[in-house]
Design a protein around this motif. Structure first.
Motif, PDB file in Angstrom:
ATOM      1  N   UNK A   1       0.844  -1.214   0.000  1.00 47.81           N
ATOM      2  CA  UNK A   1       0.000   0.000   0.000  1.00 47.81           C
ATOM      3  C   UNK A   1       0.866   1.246   0.000  1.00 47.81           C
ATOM      4  N   UNK A   2       0.647   2.101  -0.981  1.00 43.41           N
ATOM      5  CA  UNK A   2       1.347   3.391  -1.035  1.00 43.41           C
ATOM      6  C   UNK A   2       0.344   4.482  -0.639  1.00 43.41           C
ATOM      7  N   UNK A   3       0.699   5.248   0.382  1.00 41.80           N
ATOM      8  CA  UNK A   3      -0.194   6.330   0.829  1.00 41.80           C
ATOM      9  C   UNK A   3       0.517   7.664   0.653  1.00 41.80           C
ATOM     10  N   UNK A   4      -0.179   8.605   0.032  1.00 43.31           N
ATOM     11  CA  UNK A   4       0.439   9.922  -0.194  1.00 43.31           C
ATOM     12  C   UNK A   4      -0.395  11.032   0.415  1.00 43.31           C
ATOM     13  N   UNK A   5       0.282  11.887   1.156  1.00 45.46           N
ATOM     14  CA  UNK A   5      -0.392  13.014   1.803  1.00 45.46           C
ATOM     15  C   UNK A   5      -0.398  14.215   0.865  1.00 45.46           C
ATOM     16  N   UNK A   6      -1.552  14.907   0.824  1.00 49.62           N
ATOM     17  CA  UNK A   6      -1.633  16.111  -0.011  1.00 49.62           C
ATOM     18  C   UNK A   6      -0.844  17.235   0.649  1.00 49.62           C
ATOM     19  N   UNK A   7      -0.538  18.234  -0.144  1.00 53.65           N
ATOM     20  CA  UNK A   7       0.291  19.316   0.373  1.00 53.65           C
ATOM     21  C   UNK A   7      -0.463  20.278   1.269  1.00 53.65           C
ATOM     22  N   UNK A   8       0.318  20.991   2.021  1.00 59.27           N
ATOM     23  CA  UNK A   8      -0.232  22.030   2.876  1.00 59.27           C
ATOM     24  C   UNK A   8       0.045  23.377   2.201  1.00 59.27           C
ATOM     25  N   UNK A   9      -0.972  24.208   2.187  1.00 57.45           N
ATOM     26  CA  UNK A   9      -0.793  25.576   1.695  1.00 57.45           C
ATOM     27  C   UNK A   9      -0.820  26.485   2.916  1.00 57.45           C
ATOM     28  N   UNK A  10      -0.224  27.648   2.804  1.00 59.04           N
ATOM     29  CA  UNK A  10      -0.303  28.600   3.915  1.00 59.04           C
ATOM     30  C   UNK A  10      -0.999  29.849   3.406  1.00 59.04           C
ATOM     31  N   UNK A  11      -2.064  30.237   4.090  1.00 59.27           N
ATOM     32  CA  UNK A  11      -2.884  31.382   3.678  1.00 59.27           C
ATOM     33  C   UNK A  11      -3.257  31.225   2.194  1.00 59.27           C
ATOM     34  N   UNK A  12      -3.579  29.993   1.789  1.00 61.55           N
ATOM     35  CA  UNK A  12      -4.064  29.729   0.435  1.00 61.55           C
ATOM     36  C   UNK A  12      -2.987  29.649  -0.639  1.00 61.55           C
ATOM     37  N   UNK A  13      -1.733  29.798  -0.242  1.00 60.32           N
ATOM     38  CA  UNK A  13      -0.676  29.787  -1.264  1.00 60.32           C
ATOM     39  C   UNK A  13       0.396  28.756  -0.928  1.00 60.32           C
ATOM     40  N   UNK A  14       1.136  28.394  -1.974  1.00 63.70           N
ATOM     41  CA  UNK A  14       2.273  27.518  -1.769  1.00 63.70           C
ATOM     42  C   UNK A  14       3.275  28.279  -0.897  1.00 63.70           C
ATOM     43  N   UNK A  15       3.842  27.577   0.056  1.00 58.75           N
ATOM     44  CA  UNK A  15       4.758  28.270   0.966  1.00 58.75           C
ATOM     45  C   UNK A  15       6.016  28.738   0.245  1.00 58.75           C
ATOM     46  N   UNK A  16       6.378  29.998   0.474  1.00 57.06           N
ATOM     47  CA  UNK A  16       7.662  30.425  -0.079  1.00 57.06           C
ATOM     48  C   UNK A  16       8.210  31.567   0.752  1.00 57.06           C
ATOM     49  N   UNK A  17       9.515  31.608   0.839  1.00 57.32           N
ATOM     50  CA  UNK A  17      10.146  32.625   1.696  1.00 57.32           C
ATOM     51  C   UNK A  17       9.793  34.016   1.181  1.00 57.32           C
ATOM     52  N   UNK A  18       9.732  34.182  -0.158  1.00 55.50           N
ATOM     53  CA  UNK A  18       9.481  35.524  -0.700  1.00 55.50           C
ATOM     54  C   UNK A  18       8.048  35.992  -0.403  1.00 55.50           C
TER      55      UNK A  18
ATOM     56  N   UNK B   1      -6.574  15.491   1.432  1.00 52.13           N
ATOM     57  CA  UNK B   1      -7.081  16.801   1.010  1.00 52.13           C
ATOM     58  C   UNK B   1      -6.030  17.859   1.233  1.00 52.13           C
ATOM     59  N   UNK B   2      -5.945  18.785   0.281  1.00 53.93           N
ATOM     60  CA  UNK B   2      -5.036  19.908   0.462  1.00 53.93           C
ATOM     61  C   UNK B   2      -5.511  20.669   1.692  1.00 53.93           C
ATOM     62  N   UNK B   3      -4.586  21.083   2.506  1.00 56.36           N
ATOM     63  CA  UNK B   3      -4.983  21.755   3.745  1.00 56.36           C
ATOM     64  C   UNK B   3      -4.452  23.183   3.753  1.00 56.36           C
ATOM     65  N   UNK B   4      -5.346  24.118   4.059  1.00 52.09           N
ATOM     66  CA  UNK B   4      -4.930  25.514   4.106  1.00 52.09           C
ATOM     67  C   UNK B   4      -4.632  25.915   5.549  1.00 52.09           C
ATOM     68  N   UNK B   5      -3.377  26.142   5.809  1.00 53.32           N
ATOM     69  CA  UNK B   5      -2.926  26.476   7.161  1.00 53.32           C
ATOM     70  C   UNK B   5      -2.951  27.989   7.335  1.00 53.32           C
ATOM     71  N   UNK B   6      -3.604  28.454   8.392  1.00 56.31           N
ATOM     72  CA  UNK B   6      -3.608  29.906   8.654  1.00 56.31           C
ATOM     73  C   UNK B   6      -3.335  30.143  10.142  1.00 56.31           C
ATOM     74  N   UNK B   7      -2.906  31.345  10.454  1.00 53.32           N
ATOM     75  CA  UNK B   7      -2.667  31.669  11.865  1.00 53.32           C
ATOM     76  C   UNK B   7      -4.005  31.764  12.612  1.00 53.32           C
TER      77      UNK B   7
END
Ligand code: AMP
Ligand code: ZN
Length: 471
Positions: free
Chosen positions: A267-284, A315-321
């Motif tokens: 069984x291969x299980x893959x977790x969807x990505x987490x977004x932060x404030x609706x966007x892909x995380x990036x330092x910029x 499910x993609x998860x939107x992480x917010x403060x």
């Protein structure tokens, strides 16, 4: 109800049946961190998902052997080691230690094995030798060893088990040296990379000259060493499906160590990505958070873990403060309810709240439907509060409620603040008290104990030493 997972291999939800003929033991491999930086909150979503799978299997009564590798050699690490001019072990050691601290902060059960790639070079070389002997790998003109997709497919094996690939786009004879590449860059991939000047002092001897392993072969070698050539579950974030996991299958099944008819992984299980404030995380974008960044903002591991466990892993998860603030409020609701139950019950009961337990496991059996499981828990909290308010709950059902919560929390792991959340100042006082006791200055030791008490912490002397607990 039977436990079911969505298996990327079959693209379907399937009943989980372990390979172990006794049905008791399960092998679980989750791709671990690449220790070239602090793990970010997206990485933590995936690792907490791995912890949830392990804890839920244990809840179901399975004996789990949980392996999480430490990628301490790959392209990204080599680049940083080169840029910072730091010895490899010194560089990776810092991030590895931070990873284990964070794992504790998030109350993840420590994996049974956390193998480092650099300590498995021999296993990696032996595996590459098998692939060479089977005609599935070859030496390129620069001395590097590549996996031949053409030969692999020619041997009747399927490349493209986890993702659909367009072989028309593949130009025969093309090779990819870097560890990460896109589906469009489909090509033979590196198993062993011959030493180049940028590698500095990072290289190992091999039958093909000095060099270092490719990233994908590391996980094949370590997982099969610790879990055998066929094991039950392999996890990671969705970005690892290709090329990392596809290449792992090709290498591991290409070496043909499995019993006839058996796959490398069931069984291969893959977790969807987490977004932060609706966007892909990036330092910029300023939305890039490590766990430490969030702790620095005053949140704790419990709150972060709770939030990461709110959405189903696929499910993609939107992480917010704001989400973290609500997590704090939700946990307070649970804590208040438990405190009242403890007051009423006196002690934890032997009886369980059967309907709650059954709703919880029905939800998680359904491919880890955490939202439904939390729904059942919060319905129970609401109902308990109502019964407490109108005095219709007796001590026995309070005790049963508490006992059930303990069972559920063995899976979610958000129940008690973890030890690492003791403030530095309090830990310093505890250490000072221990030092005073050692020096037989009992007056001072008692004074520190009283000071801790005044600050809301009591000392517990356990066989493992003294520790503090919130009053
Ligand atoms: P790495 O340290 O880059 O090898 O990644 C460790 C794990 O984190 C892998 O399983 C990745 O798939 C996973 N990962 C990376 N980015 C994210 C993200 N934004 N959300 C969830 N998981 C992620
Ligand atoms: Zn891996």
């Amino acid at each position: 109800m039977a436990l079911k997972f969505f298996n990327t291999l079959s693209r379907a939800v399937q009943e989980f049946v372990p390979l172990d003929p006794t049905g008791n033991n399960v092998g679980l491999y989750c791709c671990g961190p690449t220790v070239y930086d602090f793990a970010h909150i997206g990485n933590w979503r995936t690792f907490v998902f791995g912890d949830l799978v392990r804890r839920y299997l244990e809840f179901k009564g399975y004996g789990v052997r949980h392996v999480m590798n430490i990628t301490d050699i790959d392209d990204k690490i080599i680049k940083r080691v080169h840029e910072t001019n730091t010895p490899l072990r010194e560089f990776t050691g810092k991030f590895e230690a931070a990873f284990f601290d964070d794992l504790k902060t998030l109350n993840c059960r420590p994996p049974h094995h956390t193998p480092r790639a650099t300590e498995h070079i021999l296993e990696i070389i032996l595996l590459i030798e098998k692939l060479l002997a089977r005609g599935l790998a070859y030496k390129a003109s620069d001395g590097s060893i590549y996996f031949s997709i053409e030969k692999y497919r020619g041997s009747g094996s399927q490349y493209g088990q986890l993702v659909n690939l367009n072989f028309e786009e593949m130009r025969v004879g093309e090779r990819v040296r870097s560890d990460e590449y896109a589906k469009e860059a489909l090509a033979d991939f590196a198993l062993w990379k011959t030493r180049v000047p940028e590698d500095g002092g990072v290289f190992w001897p091999s039958p093909w000259g000095e060099g270092r392993p490719g990233w994908h072969i590391e996980c094949s070698a370590m997982s099969m060493k610790l879990l055998g050539p066929s094991f039950d579950l392999h996890l990671g974030g969705e970005d690892l499906m290709f090329p990392h996991h596809e290449d792992e299958i090709a290498q591991s099944e290409g070496a043909a160590l499995q019993a006839p008819g058996q796959k490398f992984v069931k069984y291969w299980l893959h977790g969807a990505h987490l977004l932060v404030e609706g966007k892909k995380m990036s330092k910029s974008l300023g939305n890039f958070f490590t766990l430490r960044d969030l702790l620095g903002k005053g949140f704790n591991g419990r709150e972060i873990r709770f939030l990461l466990l709110q959405a189903r892993y696929r499910e993609t998860f939107n992480f917010t403060l704001e989400g973290l603030q609500s997590a704090r409020v939700s946990l307070m609701r649970i804590d208040e309810c438990l405190t009242k139950l403890r007051e009423l019950a006196g002690s934890i009961g032997a009886q369980q709240d059967a309907p709650l337990l059954s709703e919880f496991s029905t939800a998680l059996d359904d491919d880890l439907n955490v939202s439904r499981a939390w729904g059942a828990i919060f319905d129970w909290v609401r109902d308990t509060n109502r019964r407490l308010a109108d005095n219709s709950m007796d001590a026995a059902s309070a005790a049963a409620g508490l006992a059930t919560w303990e069972k559920l929390d063995a899976v979610f792991g958000v129940g008690a603040p973890s030890e690492v959340e003791v403030p530095i100042e309090i830990n310093a006082l505890l250490e000072a008290r221990q030092a005073a006791r050692k020096a037989k200055d009992f007056k001072k030791a008692d004074a520190i104990r009283d000071e801790l008490k005044a600050k809301g912490w009591i000392i517990e002397d356990t066989p493992k030493g003294a520790r503090v607990k919130k009053t």
